[in-house]
Enzyme design. Structure first.
Site, PDB file in Angstrom:
ATOM      1  N   LEU A  64      50.596 -43.633 -84.462  1.00  0.00           N
ATOM      2  CA  LEU A  64      51.742 -44.540 -84.723  1.00  0.00           C
ATOM      3  C   LEU A  64      51.666 -45.403 -83.501  1.00  0.00           C
ATOM      4  O   LEU A  64      52.037 -46.626 -83.467  1.00  0.00           O
ATOM      5  CB  LEU A  64      52.990 -43.755 -84.835  1.00  0.00           C
ATOM      6  CG  LEU A  64      53.474 -43.058 -86.130  1.00  0.00           C
ATOM      7  CD1 LEU A  64      54.655 -42.506 -86.085  1.00  0.00           C
ATOM      8  CD2 LEU A  64      52.995 -43.920 -87.244  1.00  0.00           C
ATOM      9  N   SER A 199      62.651 -39.715 -84.724  1.00  0.00           N
ATOM     10  CA  SER A 199      62.107 -39.322 -85.889  1.00  0.00           C
ATOM     11  C   SER A 199      63.543 -39.138 -86.723  1.00  0.00           C
ATOM     12  O   SER A 199      64.663 -38.975 -86.149  1.00  0.00           O
ATOM     13  CB  SER A 199      61.595 -38.071 -85.813  1.00  0.00           C
ATOM     14  OG  SER A 199      61.590 -37.366 -87.164  1.00  0.00           O
ATOM     15  N   TYR A 214      61.177 -29.032 -82.328  1.00  0.00           N
ATOM     16  CA  TYR A 214      60.870 -30.536 -82.550  1.00  0.00           C
ATOM     17  C   TYR A 214      62.189 -31.433 -83.122  1.00  0.00           C
ATOM     18  O   TYR A 214      62.510 -32.473 -82.475  1.00  0.00           O
ATOM     19  CB  TYR A 214      59.883 -30.608 -83.691  1.00  0.00           C
ATOM     20  CG  TYR A 214      59.420 -31.996 -84.122  1.00  0.00           C
ATOM     21  CD1 TYR A 214      58.982 -32.876 -83.051  1.00  0.00           C
ATOM     22  CD2 TYR A 214      60.073 -32.696 -85.227  1.00  0.00           C
ATOM     23  CE1 TYR A 214      58.519 -34.227 -83.491  1.00  0.00           C
ATOM     24  CE2 TYR A 214      59.903 -34.051 -85.362  1.00  0.00           C
ATOM     25  CZ  TYR A 214      58.843 -35.027 -84.409  1.00  0.00           C
ATOM     26  OH  TYR A 214      58.744 -36.180 -84.879  1.00  0.00           O
ATOM     27  N   LYS A 218      63.851 -34.558 -80.886  1.00  0.00           N
ATOM     28  CA  LYS A 218      64.162 -35.868 -81.221  1.00  0.00           C
ATOM     29  C   LYS A 218      65.576 -36.452 -81.277  1.00  0.00           C
ATOM     30  O   LYS A 218      65.940 -37.424 -81.078  1.00  0.00           O
ATOM     31  CB  LYS A 218      63.162 -35.779 -82.655  1.00  0.00           C
ATOM     32  CG  LYS A 218      62.082 -36.222 -82.759  1.00  0.00           C
ATOM     33  CD  LYS A 218      61.328 -36.875 -81.797  1.00  0.00           C
ATOM     34  CE  LYS A 218      59.887 -36.886 -81.566  1.00  0.00           C
ATOM     35  NZ  LYS A 218      59.328 -38.007 -80.860  1.00  0.00           N
ATOM     36  N   THR A 249      49.591 -40.963 -91.263  1.00  0.00           N
ATOM     37  CA  THR A 249      48.929 -41.047 -90.096  1.00  0.00           C
ATOM     38  C   THR A 249      47.412 -40.340 -90.388  1.00  0.00           C
ATOM     39  O   THR A 249      47.171 -39.654 -91.312  1.00  0.00           O
ATOM     40  CB  THR A 249      49.300 -40.462 -88.722  1.00  0.00           C
ATOM     41  OG1 THR A 249      49.568 -39.381 -88.805  1.00  0.00           O
ATOM     42  CG2 THR A 249      50.495 -41.271 -88.294  1.00  0.00           C
TER      43      THR A 249
END
Length: 310
Positions: A64, A199, A214, A218, A249
């Site tokens: 990204l 995110s 994670y 975020k 991606t």
């Protein structure tokens, strides 16, 4: 009873007069007098332009981050620093970006000044060094995107501590170091725009994969942007958040090739019924990094196909 037959006889000169009148009011010009059609130049809101701005993107060599680099160049940016973990990969990305920008256009390589720099965002010293090199090269910094980040999937009981620490060092500390050095250089020049990439996981809990650290990292980035946005608001530095949903991606495509069911699950949970393409983020990141969002700070834009709605 018989129908009467009527015959119309034109007077001398009447046909010529009729043709002249028809030509006068016709909306279609005579073919032999037709002027070549003019091509209209599309009108674009100038505030979205990145022309004249110096941009810096961390994690810009791939994924990204690289898409954000392309979005800025497509919006007129010609001065950019691409930061990534390996110097060679950052430099390769810079060269490729220039080559692509010159393809099928009037642009020439000498029109661009795009550099690749080595930077480990988890290291404060490395981030400071990369920003100093950027300032030495360009003399100013207008728009910064903190895009470097990682994701791993372990259950809470099985997540190794060294992996958790590494994730927070990159995702949270790296975003903070990047934002702080950006502001340190932007404030003396009157301001600038910072975009932290979070995110949709800052708002929801992803399933079926376990990724608690994670998600929490975020969420921290999202609130970090709000806090810094308030702290630097009167100093001209805006800090906003871009939160992508599931994006196809290159890395994600490779993973999903071996797990078709996971892809179907993610798509079924997304109201729009598909995963996002990286260029679906282009408009949002340019908006946040440009003057078009000049009265926005501490705000999150989610590009998730509606995932967080339900």
């Amino acid at each position: 009873m018989f129908a009467r037959s009527v015959t119309i006889v034109a007077r001398p000169g009447a046909r010529a007069a009729s043709n002249a009148l028809r030509a006068r009011f016709s909306t279609q010009p005579a073919l032999h007098n037709a002027a070549p059609a003019k091509t209209k130049t599309p009108r674009v809101l100038p505030d979205f332009s990145m022309d004249g701005k110096v941009c810096l993107i961390t994690g810009g060599a791939r994924g990204l981050g690289n898409e954000f680099c392309r979005a800025f160049v497509n919006s007129g940016c010609t001065n950019m620093a691409i930061l990534d973990l390996k110097q060679t990969e950052a430099e390769d990305a810079a060269r490729e970006l220039v080559a692509t920008a010159c393809l099928n256009s009037d642009s020439k390589p000498e029109d661009f000044k795009i550099i690749g720099l080595e930077c480990d965002v988890s290291s404060e010293r490395s981030v400071i060094k990369a920003f100093n090199e950027t300032m030495d090269t360009f003399g100013r910094l207008d728009s910064v995107v903190a895009s470097a980040g990682i994701v791993e999937n372990y259950s809470a009981f099985d997540y190794p501590f060294d992996r958790i620490k590494r994730l927070y060092d990159i995702n949270v500390h790296g975003a903070f170091f990047t934002a702080r050095e950006a502001a340190r250089n932007m404030i003396p020049q009157g301001g600038g725009a910072i975009v932290l990439v979070a995110s949709m996981s800052a708002n929801i809990v992803n399933i079926p994969q376990p990724q608690t650290p994670y998600n929490a990292s975020k969420a921290a980035v999202k609130h970090m942007a709000a806090s810094l946005g308030v702290e630097w608001a009167k100093k001209g530095v805006r800090v906003n958040v871009l939160s992508p949903g599931y994006m196809l991606t290159k890395l994600t495509r490779t993973i999903l090739e071996h797990d078709r069911e996971l892809k179907k699950t993610w798509e079924s949970l997304t109201p729009m019924g598909r995963m996002g393409e990286p260029n679906d983020l282009a408009g949002a990141v340019v908006f946040l990094a440009s003057d078009a969002s000049r009265f926005m700070t501490g705000t999150e834009i989610r590009v998730d196909g509606g995932y967080c709605i339900i």
